[in-house]
Design an enzyme around this catalytic site. Structure first.
Site, PDB file in Angstrom:
ATOM      1  N   ASP A 169       0.806  -1.229   0.000  1.00 40.95           N
ATOM      2  CA  ASP A 169       0.000   0.000   0.000  1.00 40.95           C
ATOM      3  C   ASP A 169       0.839   1.279   0.000  1.00 40.95           C
ATOM      4  O   ASP A 169       0.291   2.375  -0.002  1.00 40.95           O
ATOM      5  CB  ASP A 169      -0.966   0.005   1.187  1.00 40.95           C
ATOM      6  N   TYR A 273      10.586   4.171   1.311  1.00 40.23           N
ATOM      7  CA  TYR A 273      11.420   3.114   1.889  1.00 40.23           C
ATOM      8  C   TYR A 273      12.861   3.157   1.411  1.00 40.23           C
ATOM      9  O   TYR A 273      13.742   2.554   2.049  1.00 40.23           O
ATOM     10  CB  TYR A 273      10.809   1.728   1.610  1.00 40.23           C
TER      11      TYR A 273
HETATM   12  P1  NAD Z   1      -0.863  -7.396  13.750  1.00 41.56           P
HETATM   13  O1  NAD Z   1       0.173  -8.099  14.558  1.00 41.56           O
HETATM   14  O2  NAD Z   1      -1.816  -6.480  14.417  1.00 41.56           O
HETATM   15  O3  NAD Z   1      -1.742  -8.510  13.013  1.00 41.56           O
HETATM   16  C1  NAD Z   1      -1.228  -9.667  12.453  1.00 41.56           C
HETATM   17  C2  NAD Z   1      -2.034 -10.879  12.890  1.00 41.56           C
HETATM   18  O4  NAD Z   1      -1.457 -12.016  12.225  1.00 41.56           O
HETATM   19  C3  NAD Z   1      -2.000 -11.173  14.390  1.00 41.56           C
HETATM   20  O5  NAD Z   1      -3.310 -11.200  14.921  1.00 41.56           O
HETATM   21  C4  NAD Z   1      -1.321 -12.542  14.458  1.00 41.56           C
HETATM   22  O6  NAD Z   1      -1.816 -13.359  15.502  1.00 41.56           O
HETATM   23  C5  NAD Z   1      -1.616 -13.118  13.098  1.00 41.56           C
HETATM   24  N1  NAD Z   1      -0.756 -14.228  12.699  1.00 41.56           N
HETATM   25  C6  NAD Z   1       0.530 -14.450  12.994  1.00 41.56           C
HETATM   26  N2  NAD Z   1       0.957 -15.590  12.438  1.00 41.56           N
HETATM   27  C7  NAD Z   1      -0.097 -16.093  11.742  1.00 41.56           C
HETATM   28  C8  NAD Z   1      -0.293 -17.262  10.936  1.00 41.56           C
HETATM   29  N3  NAD Z   1       0.703 -18.122  10.722  1.00 41.56           N
HETATM   30  N4  NAD Z   1      -1.499 -17.462  10.387  1.00 41.56           N
HETATM   31  C9  NAD Z   1      -2.504 -16.591  10.591  1.00 41.56           C
HETATM   32  N5  NAD Z   1      -2.386 -15.474  11.340  1.00 41.56           N
HETATM   33  C10 NAD Z   1      -1.194 -15.237  11.906  1.00 41.56           C
HETATM   34  O7  NAD Z   1      -0.075  -6.673  12.568  1.00 41.56           O
HETATM   35  P2  NAD Z   1      -0.470  -5.426  11.660  1.00 41.56           P
HETATM   36  O8  NAD Z   1       0.422  -4.296  11.996  1.00 41.56           O
HETATM   37  O9  NAD Z   1      -1.921  -5.181  11.691  1.00 41.56           O
HETATM   38  O10 NAD Z   1      -0.029  -5.941  10.222  1.00 41.56           O
HETATM   39  C11 NAD Z   1      -0.541  -7.107   9.624  1.00 41.56           C
HETATM   40  C12 NAD Z   1       0.290  -7.520   8.455  1.00 41.56           C
HETATM   41  O11 NAD Z   1       0.053  -6.683   7.345  1.00 41.56           O
HETATM   42  C13 NAD Z   1       1.805  -7.463   8.682  1.00 41.56           C
HETATM   43  O12 NAD Z   1       2.430  -8.539   7.999  1.00 41.56           O
HETATM   44  C14 NAD Z   1       2.185  -6.164   8.036  1.00 41.56           C
HETATM   45  O13 NAD Z   1       3.542  -6.121   7.704  1.00 41.56           O
HETATM   46  C15 NAD Z   1       1.286  -6.202   6.846  1.00 41.56           C
HETATM   47  N6  NAD Z   1       1.076  -4.954   6.145  1.00 41.56           N
HETATM   48  C16 NAD Z   1       1.473  -4.912   4.866  1.00 41.56           C
HETATM   49  C17 NAD Z   1       1.278  -3.807   4.105  1.00 41.56           C
HETATM   50  C18 NAD Z   1       1.802  -3.786   2.711  1.00 41.56           C
HETATM   51  O14 NAD Z   1       1.995  -2.763   2.137  1.00 41.56           O
HETATM   52  N7  NAD Z   1       2.071  -4.947   2.093  1.00 41.56           N
HETATM   53  C19 NAD Z   1       0.668  -2.673   4.678  1.00 41.56           C
HETATM   54  C20 NAD Z   1       0.256  -2.720   6.012  1.00 41.56           C
HETATM   55  C21 NAD Z   1       0.450  -3.885   6.739  1.00 41.56           C
HETATM   56  C1  G6P Z   2       3.454   0.858   4.805  1.00 43.29           C
HETATM   57  C2  G6P Z   2       4.038  -0.294   4.068  1.00 43.29           C
HETATM   58  C3  G6P Z   2       3.698  -1.576   4.728  1.00 43.29           C
HETATM   59  C4  G6P Z   2       4.067  -1.580   6.187  1.00 43.29           C
HETATM   60  C5  G6P Z   2       3.454  -0.371   6.873  1.00 43.29           C
HETATM   61  C6  G6P Z   2       3.991  -0.245   8.279  1.00 43.29           C
HETATM   62  O1  G6P Z   2       2.075   0.905   4.666  1.00 43.29           O
HETATM   63  O2  G6P Z   2       3.650  -0.346   2.734  1.00 43.29           O
HETATM   64  O3  G6P Z   2       4.316  -2.638   4.038  1.00 43.29           O
HETATM   65  O4  G6P Z   2       3.597  -2.741   6.809  1.00 43.29           O
HETATM   66  O5  G6P Z   2       3.775   0.808   6.195  1.00 43.29           O
HETATM   67  O6  G6P Z   2       3.269   0.719   8.938  1.00 43.29           O
HETATM   68  P1  G6P Z   2       3.360   0.860  10.510  1.00 43.29           P
HETATM   69  O7  G6P Z   2       2.389   1.918  10.812  1.00 43.29           O
HETATM   70  O8  G6P Z   2       2.986  -0.503  11.070  1.00 43.29           O
HETATM   71  O9  G6P Z   2       4.769   1.215  10.818  1.00 43.29           O
HETATM   72 MN    MN Z   3       4.329  -2.343   1.857  1.00 47.52          MN
END
Ligand code: NAD
Ligand code: G6P
Ligand code: MN
Length: 450
Positions: A169, A273
């Site tokens: 995102d 990043y």
């Molecule tokens: P969070 O810790 O609040 O939520 C993650 C959840 O995943 C937790 O509830 C945890 O119990 C669960 N989990 C862990 N291992 C698991 C498994 N093997 N199977 C199923 N569930 C499992 O984290 P968050 O800050 O809300 O972020 C969630 C994810 O989204 C992270 O990986 C983060 O890096 C990702 N993210 C990615 C983007 C992107 O641009 N690609 C943007 C925002 C967040």
């Molecule tokens: C951006 C990135 C994600 C990352 C997030 C972390 O949205 O694209 O890949 O997980 O930032 O944000 P945070 O608020 O958890 O530092």
């Molecule tokens: Mn990302």
């Protein structure tokens, strides 16, 4: 039509569900299932999700919460993945261990990202296998789980036929921020070109109604010395929090770094990043090894969400501010709409290169624009990229590939090569010291390295 959200207990779940609910008809969705390995956490998030579906958007979508894989994936059409393996406790380690050795401490970039990758590869492969077993044959997994660069490389290598699209995102968050800088009402009206790897790319053009807004943004960033809208700059100057999750706390440094990078390399507009690679010294100097972004997130986004749940359970009142909704959920939900309805709308996706960038390897996972239809991404081919950018990308892509190979082969040497090759690490001895500490910290999460 069933959508399953993996990592149901995530701080982003309620926002994503809101985006799905607002597209109920376009998606034809009848049920949302949350799946997580942490029942207690997911049950709490489920309270807000239930409110979003019933009270906020007022849908008829059924909600199921489960920790059972079969129940989660049976007959599902879309699987939105956002697992954080090891949760914030391990994110803290990813950020703090490299900082103690004078290197960038970040959850997805540098050694922290590689460590997070080592934890996430196998759970993501398990997810694909479970989905293959139980979901509809024409399922799509839309993956946000980080580190998306490493995860996507592992999926490409280990499950090449999986129907998975990896996304991020950040580029769209940058476009959203740019729209606000230039007072453009809807960021979706902005068109752009972009090339790179995940969390490692550049906008090469940007247009709005015939205006060259990349040129306008070069001026804007030069003038303000930061890529943030004036209202955020004003809030920061007055020590007020902004409402944008990408413009609070340590993120501010990241938006300032865009100015520093563009002063030196004004050709393109860099993904935020890149500051961890191009300005790694400054990033380390600016960081506090005892209090990193993981701590900030636990003290803000996570705390607000769970306090919001408790307050709702006690009083029946909920504030929209308890959870984040917006571009992050819209991006993944819109992608599902494009796949389902064959819209051929344009998105940035992380895909195998296959000649798209002619001077990058065929099998590199690159982040590029594509038109999305029912058969997946139709990727738009790019021009060869200039040597500076290509060189940076080659170093990074090889570091990520070595990590995936090292993880699969359980090879200490290859993982050490991955850490050593990463641009954020000044010397092989430092790479080794960080790796050895990370092996200890990741016991029970990483495969054993021999
Ligand atoms: P969070 O810790 O609040 O939520 C993650 C959840 O995943 C937790 O509830 C945890 O119990 C669960 N989990 C862990 N291992 C698991 C498994 N093997 N199977 C199923 N569930 C499992 O984290 P968050 O800050 O809300 O972020 C969630 C994810 O989204 C992270 O990986 C983060 O890096 C990702 N993210 C990615 C983007 C992107 O641009 N690609 C943007 C925002 C967040
Ligand atoms: C951006 C990135 C994600 C990352 C997030 C972390 O949205 O694209 O890949 O997980 O930032 O944000 P945070 O608020 O958890 O530092
Ligand atoms: Mn990302």
């Amino acid at each position: 039509m069933i959508i399953t959200i993996v990592g149901g207990g995530s701080t982003f779940t309620a926002g994503i569900v809101k985006s799905i609910a607002l597209r109920e008809k376009d998606l034809g969705v009848s049920e949302i299932r949350l799946y997580d390995v942490d029942k207690e956490r997911q049950d709490k998030v489920g309270v807000v999700v239930d409110w979003v579906l019933k009270e906020d958007v007022k849908t008829n979508i059924k909600l199921t919460l489960t920790t059972n894989k079969e129940e989660a994936y049976r007959e599902a059409s879309f699987i939105f993945a956002q697992m954080r393996v090891g949760k914030y406790a391990m994110r803290e380690q990813d950020e703090k261990i490299p900082l103690r050795h004078g290197c960038v401490g970040q959850e997805t970039c540098g050694c922290g990202g590689l460590a997070y990758g080592m934890r996430t590869i196998h759970p993501m492969i398990d997810l694909i296998d479970d989905v293959e077993k139980y979901a509809k044959k024409d399922y799509w997994i839309l993956n946000y789980s980080n580190p998306a660069a490493v995860v996507s490389e592992a999926c490409r290598k280990l499950r090449p036929h999986a129907r998975i699209i990896n996304i991020c995102d950040m580029p769209i968050a940058i476009v959203d921020m740019i729209a606000q800088c230039l007072h453009i009402d809807n960021y979706k009206d902005i068109t752009y070109d972009y090339f790179g790897l995940n969390h490692f790319g550049w906008f090469t053009s940007m247009e709005y109604k015939g205006r060259d807004i990349l040129a306008e943004m070069k001026e804007y960033v030069k003038k303000h010395k930061i890529l943030l809208p004036e209202k955020h700059i004003e809030a920061i100057e007055n020590f007020r929090k902004t409402e944008n999750r990408h413009a609070n706390e340590s993120w501010i440094h990241v938006w300032k770094a865009v100015y520093d990078m563009m002063e030196m390399f004004p050709e393109y507009l860099p993904n935020t990043y890149l500051n961890y690679y191009l300005l790694s010294k400054e990033s380390v100097e600016h960081s506090n090894a005892n209090h990193t972004r993981a701590n900030e997130v636990m003290e803000t986004r996570e705390k607000t969400l769970f306090e919001g749940v408790d307050h709702y359970l006690k009083t029946g009142e909920i504030s929209e501010k308890a959870f984040y909704a917006g571009a992050h959920g819209d991006w993944i939900a819109d992608l599902a709409v494009a796949l389902k309805n064959d819209t051929k709308e344009r998105f940035l996706v992380i895909v195998e290169n296959r000649g798209t960038i002619p001077n990058m390897p065929y099998d590199a996972m690159v982040e590029v624009p594509a038109y999305i239809g029912k058969n997946g991404p139709e990727v738009i081919s790019q021009n060869p990229i200039p040597l500076f950018y290509q060189g940076l990308m080659m170093q990074q892509v090889n570091s990520e590939k070595l990590l995936v190979e090292g993880c699969m082969e359980q090879s200490y040497e290859k993982v050490l090569q991955a850490f050593t090759l990463n641009k954020t690490v000044p010397s092989a001895s430092v790479a080794k010291a960080i790796l050895d500490e990370m092996i200890e910290a990741n016991k029970g999460f990483w495969p054993e390295l021999k």
